[in-house]
Write a protein that holds these residues in place. Structure first.
Motif, mmCIF file in Angstrom:
data_model
loop_
_atom_site.group_PDB
_atom_site.id
_atom_site.type_symbol
_atom_site.label_atom_id
_atom_site.label_comp_id
_atom_site.label_asym_id
_atom_site.label_seq_id
_atom_site.Cartn_x
_atom_site.Cartn_y
_atom_site.Cartn_z
ATOM 1 N N GLY A 1 0.823 -1.198 0.000
ATOM 2 C CA GLY A 1 0.000 0.000 0.000
ATOM 3 C C GLY A 1 0.858 1.249 0.000
ATOM 4 O O GLY A 1 1.796 1.363 0.791
ATOM 5 N N ALA A 2 0.542 2.185 -0.877
ATOM 6 C CA ALA A 2 1.255 3.459 -0.947
ATOM 7 C C ALA A 2 0.373 4.565 -0.386
ATOM 8 O O ALA A 2 -0.807 4.669 -0.737
ATOM 9 N N THR A 3 0.922 5.363 0.503
ATOM 10 C CA THR A 3 0.158 6.469 1.080
ATOM 11 C C THR A 3 -0.169 7.506 0.015
ATOM 12 O O THR A 3 0.602 7.733 -0.924
ATOM 13 N N LEU A 4 -1.344 8.131 0.164
ATOM 14 C CA LEU A 4 -1.800 9.154 -0.782
ATOM 15 C C LEU A 4 -0.967 10.415 -0.598
ATOM 16 O O LEU A 4 -0.821 10.920 0.519
ATOM 17 N N THR A 5 -0.447 10.935 -1.683
ATOM 18 C CA THR A 5 0.516 12.033 -1.622
ATOM 19 C C THR A 5 -0.166 13.378 -1.350
ATOM 20 O O THR A 5 -1.349 13.557 -1.648
ATOM 21 N N TRP B 1 -7.983 20.654 -4.282
ATOM 22 C CA TRP B 1 -7.822 20.441 -2.836
ATOM 23 C C TRP B 1 -9.012 21.016 -2.062
ATOM 24 O O TRP B 1 -9.594 22.033 -2.437
ATOM 25 N N SER B 2 -9.374 20.336 -0.974
ATOM 26 C CA SER B 2 -10.412 20.845 -0.069
ATOM 27 C C SER B 2 -10.097 20.389 1.343
ATOM 28 O O SER B 2 -9.353 19.420 1.549
ATOM 29 N N VAL B 3 -10.654 21.076 2.308
ATOM 30 C CA VAL B 3 -10.464 20.697 3.709
ATOM 31 C C VAL B 3 -11.010 19.290 3.944
ATOM 32 O O VAL B 3 -10.395 18.464 4.624
ATOM 33 N N THR B 4 -12.184 19.012 3.363
ATOM 34 C CA THR B 4 -12.789 17.684 3.533
ATOM 35 C C THR B 4 -11.915 16.611 2.910
ATOM 36 O O THR B 4 -11.661 15.557 3.515
ATOM 37 N N GLY B 5 -11.435 16.856 1.700
ATOM 38 C CA GLY B 5 -10.578 15.891 1.037
ATOM 39 C C GLY B 5 -9.297 15.640 1.806
ATOM 40 O O GLY B 5 -8.831 14.498 1.906
ATOM 41 N N GLU B 6 -8.730 16.687 2.389
ATOM 42 C CA GLU B 6 -7.503 16.536 3.173
ATOM 43 C C GLU B 6 -7.753 15.679 4.412
ATOM 44 O O GLU B 6 -6.911 14.849 4.790
ATOM 45 N N SER B 7 -8.911 15.852 5.019
ATOM 46 C CA SER B 7 -9.245 15.051 6.186
ATOM 47 C C SER B 7 -9.371 13.571 5.813
ATOM 48 O O SER B 7 -8.868 12.689 6.527
ATOM 49 N N VAL B 8 -10.012 13.300 4.675
ATOM 50 C CA VAL B 8 -10.147 11.915 4.231
ATOM 51 C C VAL B 8 -8.782 11.333 3.892
ATOM 52 O O VAL B 8 -8.473 10.187 4.243
ATOM 53 N N ARG B 9 -7.933 12.107 3.210
ATOM 54 C CA ARG B 9 -6.591 11.626 2.876
ATOM 55 C C ARG B 9 -5.827 11.233 4.133
ATOM 56 O O ARG B 9 -5.176 10.180 4.192
ATOM 57 N N ALA B 10 -5.910 12.073 5.173
ATOM 58 C CA ALA B 10 -5.202 11.779 6.420
ATOM 59 C C ALA B 10 -5.714 10.490 7.058
ATOM 60 O O ALA B 10 -4.927 9.670 7.559
ATOM 61 N N VAL C 1 -7.219 7.920 5.515
ATOM 62 C CA VAL C 1 -6.833 6.768 4.697
ATOM 63 C C VAL C 1 -5.358 6.448 4.904
ATOM 64 O O VAL C 1 -4.977 5.270 5.035
ATOM 65 N N ASN C 2 -4.516 7.472 4.949
ATOM 66 C CA ASN C 2 -3.089 7.228 5.154
ATOM 67 C C ASN C 2 -2.805 6.616 6.524
ATOM 68 O O ASN C 2 -1.930 5.753 6.665
ATOM 69 N N GLU C 3 -3.546 7.057 7.524
ATOM 70 C CA GLU C 3 -3.371 6.460 8.861
ATOM 71 C C GLU C 3 -3.730 4.973 8.808
ATOM 72 O O GLU C 3 -3.030 4.146 9.416
ATOM 73 N N TRP C 4 -4.774 4.632 8.063
ATOM 74 C CA TRP C 4 -5.153 3.220 7.940
ATOM 75 C C TRP C 4 -4.095 2.442 7.160
ATOM 76 O O TRP C 4 -3.721 1.329 7.548
ATOM 77 N N ILE C 5 -3.598 2.999 6.045
ATOM 78 C CA ILE C 5 -2.587 2.303 5.241
ATOM 79 C C ILE C 5 -1.347 2.026 6.079
ATOM 80 O O ILE C 5 -0.797 0.918 6.057
ATOM 81 N N ARG C 6 -0.925 3.034 6.860
ATOM 82 C CA ARG C 6 0.302 2.873 7.656
ATOM 83 C C ARG C 6 0.113 1.920 8.830
ATOM 84 O O ARG C 6 1.037 1.173 9.171
ATOM 85 N N GLY C 7 -1.045 1.946 9.454
ATOM 86 C CA GLY C 7 -1.171 1.290 10.746
ATOM 87 C C GLY C 7 -2.051 0.068 10.831
ATOM 88 O O GLY C 7 -2.013 -0.649 11.846
ATOM 89 N N SER C 8 -2.836 -0.225 9.796
ATOM 90 C CA SER C 8 -3.806 -1.310 9.920
ATOM 91 C C SER C 8 -3.184 -2.689 9.770
ATOM 92 O O SER C 8 -3.737 -3.680 10.262
#
Length: 418
Positions: A336-340, A348-357, A359-366
């Motif tokens: 899995g590659a984290t979303l850049t 870009w949007s605040v909502t999209g940035e929140s979702v990216r964060a 998803v990346n937390e899940w990719i790194r830690g799940s």
């Protein structure tokens, strides 16, 4: 435009046939040396293509760099989005000298079941007969296709970052570039009908790595004709480290994980089996996809429409889990590659940035993926939500060649091994 034939779902991935199995009675093992995903013909708003008009009495010369060598080579052609049979009058292959010029003495005629021409069924593919052509990894090959009859709109790959050349008439067996004066400017380029190149013979190659994703994998922002997309640089890095293996690029610009779009192709979860798992001898996948789901979630021009369900972290994670299940059903390792980062980009949007964060937390830690490559951290400023200024092309989204090198360098080579 007629819709393509239905594709197997990811639930069917375990039973879908591999293209690399040797024919009965032979011991030939074919390796994927190069590939690009097929797309339906469409009008690209960013640059011109020949896809919608197709070809008639044209020779088409396409240049690709392979990541695996061998003594024998064959090509795969796709008419996946054709609504009628495709008549190919002839094909040839040889080593590239420069531009549309081939190395003298290397040109070989390609046959299909012993014939110089072939008809590729609508929604189908054709594989050429093997031809002897000693090829080294990272060598460029020139493939020429001649279409005497009108093709109609062409199955193609929209963004090649490589120049494709066209000539009027049959110039299959001319190594010179003289007739190939027609090309599209600016030269972002596209590939037409050519789906894959496979090699056999010589020392055995390990199973392939397939890079799967959107324009960051496809290579927008790389050098035209420079072969410095991140998968290209990863292949070169593996060779330099004494660990050579095929690296295949299954990226599509503007591609989304969850939703098909007019310009970005089939949804990632729909095309994963065909474009990744059905490649010859796949061992490992690197999955980098989801940014376009965030920044184009209501983009009607991109074909998503405005009535799609909101793109949430839960939905994106569900899509990633579907990729993982499909890969594991084939005994394929998946990274899995984290979303850049993309703050500052038009989408870009605040909502999209929140979702990216999330998803990346899940990719790194799940632990759901077999391993993780942190492309986000490889490209980001200390703030984590912007790409470093020296690593993007000016749009705060797409890496430049230095950014693609940073991505290739971020991959743990040991993690690619099963």
């Amino acid at each position: 435009m007629s819709a393509p034939q239905p594709r197997p779902s990811l639930l069917d991935a375990a039973s879908s046939a591999q293209t690399s199995r040797p024919a009965p009675g032979t011991d030939t093992v074919w390796h994927g040396a190069w590939t690009t995903p097929a797309m339906r013909p469409s009008t690209a708003p960013w640059f011109a293509t020949w896809a919608e008009q197709g070809f008639h009495n044209h020779s088409l010369r396409q240049i690709v760099r392979v990541s695996a060598g061998g003594t024998t080579v064959r090509i795969r052609l796709s008419n996946a989005y054709g609504t009628a049979p495709l008549r190919l009058a002839g094909a040839s292959i040889g080593h590239t000298l420069s531009g549309a010029t081939m190395q003298p003495g290397s040109l070989r005629t390609l046959l299909f079941e012993g014939a110089a021409s072939v008809t590729v069924p609508a929604h189908g593919r054709a594989v050429s007969d093997p031809v002897t052509l000693p090829t080294q990894p990272l060598q460029k090959l020139t493939i020429t296709l001649y279409f005497q009859a009108a093709t109609g709109p062409a199955t193609y790959h929209q963004l090649s970052m490589a120049t494709t050349y066209r000539a009027t008439g049959n110039h299959l067996h001319s190594p010179a570039a003289t007739a190939y004066s027609d090309k599209i400017e600016p030269g972002y380029g596209s590939w037409y009908y050519l789906e894959g190149i496979e090699t056999a013979g010589g020392p055995p190659w390990p199973p392939a790595v397939v890079a799967f994703g959107d324009s960051l994998t496809d290579g927008f922002g790389a050098t035209i004709d420079g072969d410095d997309r991140y998968p290209d640089l990863l292949a070169a890095r593996l060779i330099a480290a004494g660990r050579p293996r095929p690296v295949l690029n299954a990226g599509i610009g503007s591609n989304k994980l969850l939703t098909a779009s007019a310009l970005g192709g089939d949804a990632g979860i729909a095309r994963f089996t065909r474009d990744v798992l059905d490649q010859p001898r796949v061992g490992t996948v690197i999955a980098l996809i989801g940014i376009n789901d965030l920044q184009q979630s209501d983009d009607a021009a991109g074909g998503a429409g405005r009535d799609v369900p909101p793109v949430t972290a839960r939905r994106l994670i569900g899509g990633h889990r579907a990729l993982i299940r499909a890969a594991h059903a084939r005994n394929v390792r998946i990274i899995g590659a984290t979303l850049t980062p993309y703050r500052g980009a038009a989408g870009w949007s605040v909502t999209g940035e929140s979702v990216r964060a999330q998803v990346n937390e899940w990719i790194r830690g799940s632990g759901a993926y077999d391993a993780v490559v942190d492309f986000a951290r490889a490209l980001a400023l200390d703030s984590g939500d912007r790409i470093r200024e020296d690593l993007h092309i000016g749009d705060h989204l797409h890496p430049n060649p230095a950014g693609y090198q940073a991505m290739a360098d971020a991959v743990d080579l040991a993690a690619l091994e099963q």
